[in-house]
Structures are given as structure tokens and as C-alpha cells.
Write an enzyme that holds these catalytic residues in place. Sequence first.
Site, mmCIF file in Angstrom:
data_model
loop_
_atom_site.group_PDB
_atom_site.id
_atom_site.type_symbol
_atom_site.label_atom_id
_atom_site.label_comp_id
_atom_site.label_asym_id
_atom_site.label_seq_id
_atom_site.Cartn_x
_atom_site.Cartn_y
_atom_site.Cartn_z
ATOM 1 N N CYS A 49 0.745 -0.916 0.414
ATOM 2 C CA CYS A 49 0.105 0.186 0.107
ATOM 3 C C CYS A 49 1.052 0.973 0.142
ATOM 4 C CB CYS A 49 -0.690 -0.160 1.585
ATOM 5 S SG CYS A 49 -2.468 1.549 1.230
ATOM 6 N N ASP A 50 1.459 1.171 1.061
ATOM 7 C CA ASP A 50 2.405 2.904 1.314
ATOM 8 C C ASP A 50 3.200 2.903 0.642
ATOM 9 O OD1 ASP A 50 1.007 3.706 3.558
ATOM 10 O OD2 ASP A 50 2.577 2.452 4.894
ATOM 11 N N VAL A 51 3.468 1.820 0.172
ATOM 12 C CA VAL A 51 5.255 1.818 -0.912
ATOM 13 C C VAL A 51 4.583 2.377 -2.429
ATOM 14 C CG1 VAL A 51 6.425 0.073 -0.058
ATOM 15 C CG2 VAL A 51 4.956 -0.532 -1.822
ATOM 16 N N VAL A 52 3.305 2.273 -2.648
ATOM 17 C CA VAL A 52 2.684 2.896 -4.495
ATOM 18 C C VAL A 52 1.756 3.972 -3.651
ATOM 19 C CG1 VAL A 52 3.422 0.395 -5.167
ATOM 20 C CG2 VAL A 52 0.588 1.152 -4.029
ATOM 21 N N SER A 75 1.109 3.725 7.635
ATOM 22 C CA SER A 75 1.667 5.039 7.760
ATOM 23 C C SER A 75 0.006 5.748 7.709
ATOM 24 C CB SER A 75 2.048 5.764 6.159
ATOM 25 O OG SER A 75 1.017 5.606 5.573
#
Lengths: 506, 103
Positions: free
Chosen positions: A434-437, A475
Site C-alpha cells: 500500500c504505502d510503497v505505491v 502510515s
Amino acid sequence: MADMDPVKILIDVGIIALLIVGISQFRTPRGARRGNATAALALLLAIVLVLYRNDIVDVGILAVSLIIGGLVGTFIAMKVTMIQIPAMVAFQHGAGGIAACAIAYVELTRATPPTPVGEVSGYLGLTIGAATFSGSMLASAKLAGKLRQTPTVLSGHNAILLAMLAAIIGLCVYASTGVGVPEAATTLSAALVGALVLSVALGYTFAVRIGGADMPVLISFLNATAGLAAAFCGVVIQNQLLIACGATVAASGSILTAIMCKAMNRSFIKVLSGGKMAVAALPAKKTEPKPKKEEAPEAAEPASADTDDKPSEEIEKKEEQAKPETKAEPKTRTPEEAMAEAKTALREAESVIIVPGYGMALARAQFQVASLSKKLEQMGKKVAFGIHPVAGRMPGHMNVLLAEADVDYDLLKEMDEINESFASTDVVLVIGACDVVNPAAINMPDTPISGMPILNAHEAKRVLVCNLDEKPGYSGVPNSLYEEETTLLLFGDANASVTELLGSLS
Amino acid sequence: MTELALMLVVFILSFVIGYVLISRVPPLLHTPLMSMTNAISAVTILGALLLFAQPSMDLDEKVLGAIALITAAFNLVGGFVITDRMTGLFKSHHEPSGGGGKK
């Protein structure tokens, strides 16, 4: 012990050289395997030399201890799966911490005192070893899922840590009056045990407020402190080999810690002190400002493993409930429509990039993902994996997870290598990430992930998201990728979604 | 004092060499790298062995020595074995898998 026999020094240098050769082979997987064997040989030589050079008393205890430790170590190492690796490595850091701590304690309570430098190193070896032990055990329990992964922040956390540190220093200073004084042996032991116990508490308190996606930083840091404890032990017993090895490990742990922090665009201090990112700083335009419920984002992850059997209607319902809240819904699709469209997109794609996250491992979907990638390759499509540096629970974790699932390592591309390719890619398959994209990292200021380097999945022509639900990642920042017109949301158990996609291809 | 200087030099030199070498390790291999350096940090086993090289040992020294030996041996052997297994998992279709296959 500290003789300057040239032969001895030469042999030590030889062993260190062998270790350096071992580490320098870590360029390719096959080289790494050789390098590992080389390093193991170097340490085996060192052990044989120590046994040969010294008159050993209590050979029985020594042999039994070695056999027990070695056998248990081998047994566990043969059994663990790659998803358990971070917990295993953390556990081993802890074991190394105890060893350093025990050695330092014995050396300090000797009738023949160490040199002043040795004494100070002894305190450092004892306390760092003890703190590494408890911090690692806590990290290991969190990683193994035995404890909640969420960070726990006490009120006045920093003050508590500082008070503990001051007390430990005080006890060490007090202990120093008794070092080498036979009459003061009890006082010395009491002071050292006190410092040891407090260090254990310090390690625990330190590690308890780090959790979830920050674990790679913690585990790298503990790697460094385990090395440091070994190096200080080396100073106490004046053994250059221990110092050299300890320093090398400390360097390695420091580098990995720095890489992990950089990959999250967070300072080391912030990771260690917050546990949580600055959630309050979220932009107000959000419908429902994620409150400081620390659990929420993190709980979303383990849930995907535990709720494999959750009926899909429930998930769909949840998604529909969420829909009215998200403004500017580009196109309303039912989950069935989204899946049908996804199947078509995947079948017609010429190039596919798969972006895996820890959610994939929790859903145990990596084996299906591997099959899917093989199938796509057989169909003549260009397939690659985009690996974010912090994907997983320790540095490089995603790579070993996929290697275990038999994905060709040539397909595993690191972020910098693959980021340019997204724009020319037909389909990106996001699986449990999730956060990394999340494009918010690029185009929204003042979120906890702003400035964090991401995989540019949003640039692709089509994005298929196989995540458990629409909840934000660790996050707490809602993923704006979900709102893009090009994105198809396939919420639910990743293993099931990937299996369905795979089924539609054959 | 020369002792101290020597130890300091050894520490700094090892740290620098380690830093340079490890900076070049590709992210692909970061997990095996940490697993192996973890095993190397169990070099404390030498210190544990040396505890048994004293002319005489008290009971509590023996107990602590045994604890140090067991934990260090666990860390050392386990670390190298798991790294070996892990690096053996990496395969490529483009080069013949010389790693001896599974496990």
C-alpha cells in the site's frame, strides 16, 4: 593473551582476510553461497586455533554446550520458512547478545582485573549485550506474531529511557570500585547484576515502541548493536579477531539501518522515537482523519492472514459501505465487474509488473503469484517484479520470499532499476502493498509518507490492486492510487484473487 | 597504550573495510547478508571458549561460560546454515542452477 607473536598475528590476519573474501563475494546469489561457506570456514579455523593454543579445562562442559547450541541452531535453521526469517534472525541477534553479556560479566568479576580500557569495554559489552538480548527477543516475538506488532508508547517514554540509562551508568561507576578487589566481590556482582537487569529493561523499553513497517529498521539496528557488543568483548579479552568481526558486523548493521531509513524518508531518530508517524499532520481534506488509533493501520495487515476464510460478501459489503465516503468515485464498478475487467486487462497486456508487499506474504499468496508470473511469461508477456527496499519485515525480505516461491531472481528488480519502466507498462499488479505505491508520497505535502520514494505504479496504463481492503497502509495515509481511473480494485484475500486471475488465463 | 592503539586501529580498519564491501552488496541479497553477519557476530564464541582456558573456574563461571557457549554456538551454526539455505533458494533460468537444487 596479548602476546605479540608474529605467527599468531599473521594467522589472525589470514582469518580476517578469509572473512573479507567471504563478504566480498556477496554480489550474486551463487557467490553469496560461496561467501557464506568461506566465512564459516574462517570462523571454524579460528575456533580450532583457540582450542589448540589454550589448555582447556572442563572439556566435558565445553563439548556438551557446543553440541547443544550447534544442534539446536541447525535444527531450527533447517525448519524455518522464509516468512519466519526476520523472527529467526532477531532471535539469533538476541542469542549473540547473551553470549557477549555473559563473557563480559565473567571477565569483570575475575580476580585479575582487566585494564582500565578493558574494564570500560566490559561494562559496554555487558550492557549492550543485555539490551540487544531483550530488544531482539521482543522484536522476534513481534515478528513471529506472538505479540501485537503495534508500537506501544509510554507517557514520558524518552524520560524513562534516559533515567534507565543514567541508572545503568551509575551502577557501572559504582561497580568499578569493586573490580579486582576480592573483598568487594559481592558488591561488584550486585552492581553488575543490577546494571544487567536494567539494560534488559532498557532494551525492552527501547524496542517496544517500534512496530509494523518500521521493523526493518529495528532489526538492522540490533544487528549493529550485536556486532558492537562482540567488539567490546574483544577489547576486554584483547582479541583482535573479535574486534575485527564485531566492527565489520557493526558496519553492516549501520549501513542497512541507513538504507531502510532512507527508503522510508524518515530519520533514524524519528523511527526510534515515534513508533508512529505524525498522523496528526494529515491533510484536512480527508473524510475521516485517521485518529491516533495505532492499531488500525497495522491491524489491517495481520488481519489478511487471519481472515482468509472471511466470506467474500462481507468484504464486498464493507467496500460498498466505504464507497459513498470516497469522493469523486471515477467509475462505480461492482467487485465482479472489476474482476472481469482485470482478467481482460491481464490477458491483453504485453508487459506486466508485479509489486508485492508484506500483505502478500501474510496471505501466503507468493506461491500463486509465482505461478501467475510463470504463466504470464509462458504467454509471451514481459514480466518483472518491482521490489521496494522496505517491502517485508527485514532488508531484502521480499526477495527471499519470492526466491522461496521459485521466482527467477533475474525478474526481481529494485526500485531505482524499474521505476522508469512503469510508464510503458500495460498492467501493474499490486499484491498486498500500500504505502510503497501511494502517489500521495509524491504529490501531497505534509503527510507522513511525503518524500518517501515509491514505486511509480500509478504511471502504468492499468493498475490491479489485490489488497485485503481499502484501509490505508502502516502510515495511515489513504492511498490515492485507489481513486485513479486506471485502477481496478480487487479487494479480498490476495491468494484467492490471484488464483482467480491465474485461472482465467488458462 | 600500544595495545589500545592497536585495538583502535583494528576496529576502525575493520569498520571501514566492512563499510566499503557491504555498501556494494545488492539489495537482492540484503537478507542473506544480515543473516551471515549475524553469524559472524557470534565470533564471541572465541571469548566463551577462552573462559574455559583459565587455570581454575568457579561454579558460576562455569554456568555463565556454558550459557555463553550454547548461545554463541546456536547463533554461529544456525546463522551459517540458514544463510546457506537461503542463498540456495535463489535460482535463475538463465544460468544452470549450480546451487544443488532445493535446501
